[in-house]
Design a protein around this motif. Structure first.
Motif, PDB file in Angstrom:
ATOM      1  N   MET A  43      13.838 -73.880 -60.437  1.00 58.78           N
ATOM      2  CA  MET A  43      15.084 -74.276 -61.074  1.00 58.78           C
ATOM      3  C   MET A  43      16.116 -74.812 -60.092  1.00 58.78           C
ATOM      4  O   MET A  43      16.866 -75.725 -60.409  1.00 58.78           O
ATOM      5  N   ARG A  44      16.147 -74.222 -58.867  1.00 57.85           N
ATOM      6  CA  ARG A  44      17.176 -74.613 -57.902  1.00 57.85           C
ATOM      7  C   ARG A  44      16.564 -74.829 -56.524  1.00 57.85           C
ATOM      8  O   ARG A  44      15.559 -74.201 -56.159  1.00 57.85           O
ATOM      9  N   ASN A  45      17.197 -75.700 -55.755  1.00 56.84           N
ATOM     10  CA  ASN A  45      16.734 -76.009 -54.406  1.00 56.84           C
ATOM     11  C   ASN A  45      17.206 -74.921 -53.429  1.00 56.84           C
ATOM     12  O   ASN A  45      18.406 -74.764 -53.218  1.00 56.84           O
ATOM     13  N   PRO A  46      16.280 -74.186 -52.812  1.00 58.80           N
ATOM     14  CA  PRO A  46      16.687 -73.091 -51.911  1.00 58.80           C
ATOM     15  C   PRO A  46      17.255 -73.564 -50.573  1.00 58.80           C
ATOM     16  O   PRO A  46      17.741 -72.753 -49.791  1.00 58.80           O
ATOM     17  N   CYS A  47      17.189 -74.870 -50.294  1.00 56.03           N
ATOM     18  CA  CYS A  47      17.687 -75.375 -49.007  1.00 56.03           C
ATOM     19  C   CYS A  47      19.122 -75.893 -49.069  1.00 56.03           C
ATOM     20  O   CYS A  47      19.668 -76.321 -48.058  1.00 56.03           O
ATOM     21  N   VAL A  48      19.717 -75.850 -50.254  1.00 59.57           N
ATOM     22  CA  VAL A  48      21.040 -76.455 -50.431  1.00 59.57           C
ATOM     23  C   VAL A  48      22.121 -75.780 -49.588  1.00 59.57           C
ATOM     24  O   VAL A  48      22.951 -76.447 -48.971  1.00 59.57           O
ATOM     25  N   LYS A  49      22.134 -74.461 -49.543  1.00 61.16           N
ATOM     26  CA  LYS A  49      23.208 -73.756 -48.837  1.00 61.16           C
ATOM     27  C   LYS A  49      22.733 -73.078 -47.557  1.00 61.16           C
ATOM     28  O   LYS A  49      23.295 -72.090 -47.113  1.00 61.16           O
TER      29      LYS A  49
END
Length: 388
Positions: free
Chosen positions: A154-160
């Motif tokens: 669902m979400r990109n784990p590398c964003v933050k």
């Protein structure tokens, strides 16, 4: 109270629930099975799976392994849209930092930012630089964007993600040649076969690949200008089976602005003409084994007319510096010297940026921040006569 079970496997008892999730290419029903120690656990696993599909996740998201999907994405998607030299770089990142690493076997749908962050922290502690980790994160981030779009998570784990000590890593100072060093090098080049190559680079600031990719049709002796239309580069071509082949390839320049016309200093025109005559003599001497077209072929070649390997050029360059008694600087220092000398002579930032072929003017300003303040000071100093 003992939990009820309805299925036995390898001597162990489980509760099993099944659900139909669609049909295959032949029209047959696709059924998924979920197991738990009891009915509640099995149904919870089923509901999690169905909710994932409802939210747009890929039906196979729970089985996808990070390393396996990354390699498939790299070789079957990315390879089709980037230059061979770029793919060579990306494949190196995969081979060195993903393949056989602790993150390779992570389940895509369960991957969390903290797992990636811990891996980066370990890399940094082991001696890897912030820039190396930054490049790895950039590629992983693009991969996870792809995985999100394909419904694997669902979400990109590398964003933050926080790159360890990214702000503490000092930006390396650019190297340039002094006027005295240029004079020494020019003296050493006097009788050298590739004198025209090095002097032309000092006079135009071309990137090494652009310089080696020049063809005689790109040079207009009357207008005293050249056109940058291609580069040549030595890269490792990698097929889907991992077989590697070192080749020289021709590519379009780095960016749209890299395709440009650059004036040639008048004093270098005779040097280029002399080199062209020498190339004609080399062709006569080599006979049928000569491989370059003097009219339309590459400007800078070996004595047999083949393209010059960048590694060999670097070796030649290093020997010239040694002979001239000049401390080693990267070949790119010639390009930096070209830009710096223009700034010192009052050439506007925009003009220098265009000549260098930078994608935007901010890159030029950021690269040459050490020169620009001096230029500003000198500009203001010209107003002194107003107050006398």
């Amino acid at each position: 109270m003992a939990q009820k079970t309805n299925y036995t496997k390898n001597g162990n008892e489980y509760y099993r629930v099944t659900v139909t999730v669609g049909r295959d290419s032949e029209g047959k029903l696709i059924r998924k099975e979920f197991y738990g120690k009891g009915k509640k656990e099995a149904e919870a696993k089923r509901d999690e799976y169905l909710n994932g599909i409802k939210n747009g996740l890929n039906v196979d998201f729970k089985d996808a392994i990070l390393g396996e999907l990354f390699r498939a994405w790299l070789f079957e998607v990315v390879k089709l849209s980037v230059k061979p030299s770029t793919f060579d770089k990306y494949e190196g990142i995969y081979r060195n930092y993903i393949k056989d690493s602790e993150i390779y076997g992570l389940k895509i749908n369960l991957t969390k930012s903290i797992q990636i962050q811990r891996y980066y922290n370990k890399l940094y502690k082991s001696g890897k630089s912030s820039s190396v980790i930054k490049n790895l994160n950039k590629l992983l981030k693009a991969f996870f964007n792809y995985a999100v779009n394909e419904g694997y998570l669902m979400r990109n784990p590398c964003v933050k993600i926080v790159i360890p000590d990214a702000n503490k890593e000092a930006k390396p100072e650019i190297e340039t040649f002094t006027d005295e060093e240029i004079k020494k090098l020019t003296e050493v080049l006097n009788k050298h076969r590739l004198k025209a190559l090095f002097l032309l680079d000092f006079g135009t600031g071309l990137r090494q690949g652009e310089l080696l990719g020049l063809k005689w049709i790109d040079i207009d002796f009357e207008k005293k200008e050249l056109k940058v239309q291609r580069t040549i580069k030595q890269v490792t071509i990698i097929d889907g089976d991992g077989n590697r082949e070192y080749k020289t390839i021709e590519q379009i320049p780095k960016t749209k602005n890299s395709i440009r016309t650059v004036p040639i200093p008048s004093s270098l025109i005779p040097v280029l003409e002399e080199y062209k005559n020498r190339q004609k003599e080399e062709k006569l001497k080599a006979g049928p084994s000569y491989l370059n077209d003097i009219k339309k072929g590459y400007v800078f070649t070996t004595e047999l007319g083949t393209t010059i390997d960048a590694r060999n050029l670097t070796r030649i360059y290093k020997k010239l510096l040694d002979k001239a008694g000049i401390k080693y600087k990267k070949f790119h220092a010639i390009r930096h010297t070209f830009a710096t000398k223009l700034f010192e002579r009052g050439i506007p930032l925009k003009t220098v940026s265009l000549l260098l072929g930078h994608s935007n003017i901010s890159i030029t300003a950021d690269t040459y921040t050490h020169v620009i303040p001096k230029v500003k000071t000198n500009a203001v100093e010209t107003l002194n006569d107003l107050f006398i």
